[in-house]
Design a protein around this motif. Structure first.
Motif, mmCIF file in Angstrom:
data_model
loop_
_atom_site.group_PDB
_atom_site.id
_atom_site.type_symbol
_atom_site.label_atom_id
_atom_site.label_comp_id
_atom_site.label_asym_id
_atom_site.label_seq_id
_atom_site.Cartn_x
_atom_site.Cartn_y
_atom_site.Cartn_z
ATOM 1 N N ASP A 62 -6.503 -3.339 3.554
ATOM 2 C CA ASP A 62 -5.247 -4.035 3.257
ATOM 3 C C ASP A 62 -5.215 -5.447 3.845
ATOM 4 N N ASP A 104 -1.428 -0.285 5.893
ATOM 5 C CA ASP A 104 -1.826 0.277 7.193
ATOM 6 C C ASP A 104 -3.290 0.048 7.514
ATOM 7 N N ASP A 144 0.858 -1.185 0.000
ATOM 8 C CA ASP A 144 0.000 0.000 0.000
ATOM 9 C C ASP A 144 0.900 1.242 0.000
ATOM 10 N N ASP A 171 -0.430 5.214 0.491
ATOM 11 C CA ASP A 171 -0.878 6.260 1.415
ATOM 12 C C ASP A 171 -0.967 5.742 2.853
ATOM 13 N N ASP A 172 -0.365 6.442 3.756
ATOM 14 C CA ASP A 172 -0.356 6.126 5.193
ATOM 15 C C ASP A 172 0.448 4.874 5.534
ATOM 16 N N THR A 173 1.034 4.245 4.524
ATOM 17 C CA THR A 173 1.986 3.167 4.775
ATOM 18 C C THR A 173 3.399 3.702 4.570
HETATM 19 MG MG LIG Z 1 -3.084 3.150 3.217
#
Ligand SMILES: [Mg+2]
Length: 233
Positions: free
Chosen positions: A188, A183, A13, A15-17
């Motif tokens: 996910d 995340d 992933d 975004d935010d990972t």
């Molecule tokens: Mg993410």
């Protein structure tokens, strides 16, 4: 003993990972607002009203359900509709979108991400699997990925199992030979588990796990993931 196949590839992933998405979107929204103020001021005034923005978003989703998974197409349609409503030239929509999109790629990585990506890429083929519209090449991380499957390009979004299977196929792997890293517990981890993959949950905020199925690995960041995989940074 439970048989866990050897990991042959990583799906990842974005975004935010690898980077926090919120500040990126805030910056991109601001860049777009600045551009609109200069080039399509009636649209800028219209979109400064929050209820109008949410009404427009709803209207666009209703009018274009076929691109509900495609944030770029949705935003482009949203800008076109706003410009039409405000009386500006709708031919400006693609240029306005590009201002947003360029800033959307201007991400600031989490401090652990780059060395972890390098370590992962040295051992495994990495495939990006994202519902968002970041592009690994435009964010400057293309060298660490052999490919990417996005909701936009593939047509269905995580947690649908098909997008995970497409990512596994792209590196000639069976799903259980792939470790999906991300995340979001639902999009996910649960998605990839349902697709038959091994999973690593990147839990940066020490959230509590609340699903019946559990990830194979839980790591506080990408460096901890590398440690769990026995990779040196
Ligand atoms: Mg993410």
């Amino acid at each position: 003993m439970l048989h866990v196949p050897k990991i042959k590839a990583i799906t990842l992933d974005l975004d935010d990972t690898l980077w926090p998405v919120e500040p990126t979107i805030v910056r991109a929204e601001q860049a777009l607002a600045d551009w609109l103020a200069q080039h399509a001021s009636a649209t800028a005034r219209l979109l400064s009203d929050s209820p109008v923005r949410s009404q427009l978003r709803k209207a666009v989703l209703q009018a274009h359900p076929e691109v509900a998974h495609d944030f770029s197409a949705l935003r482009l349609a949203y800008l076109g509709r706003a410009m039409a409503l405000a009386g500006d030239d709708i031919a400006l929509a693609p240029a306005a979108f590009e201002v947003f999109f360029a800033e959307r790629q201007n991400v600031t990585l989490f401090p652990d991400s780059l060395s972890a990506l390098a370590a992962l890429a040295a051992r495994y083929p990495n495939v990006a699997v994202s519902n968002g519209n970041a592009n690994v090449h435009r964010v400057g991380l293309g060298a660490y990925f052999v490919g990417s499957v996005s909701a936009q390009s593939f047509g269905v979004a995580k947690p649908h199992i098909d997008i995970f299977h497409a990512a596994a196929r792209s590196v000639q792997c069976d799903p259980d030979e792939v470790l999906h890293v991300g995340d979001d517990a639902h999009l996910d981890v649960v998605g990839a588990l349902n697709a038959g993959m091994q999973t690593a949950w990147i839990n940066r905020d020490a959230k509590v796990w609340s699903h019946p199925q559990t990830p194979h690995i839980t790591a506080s960041d990408m460096a901890a993931l590398c440690a769990a995989l026995g990779l040196d940074l």
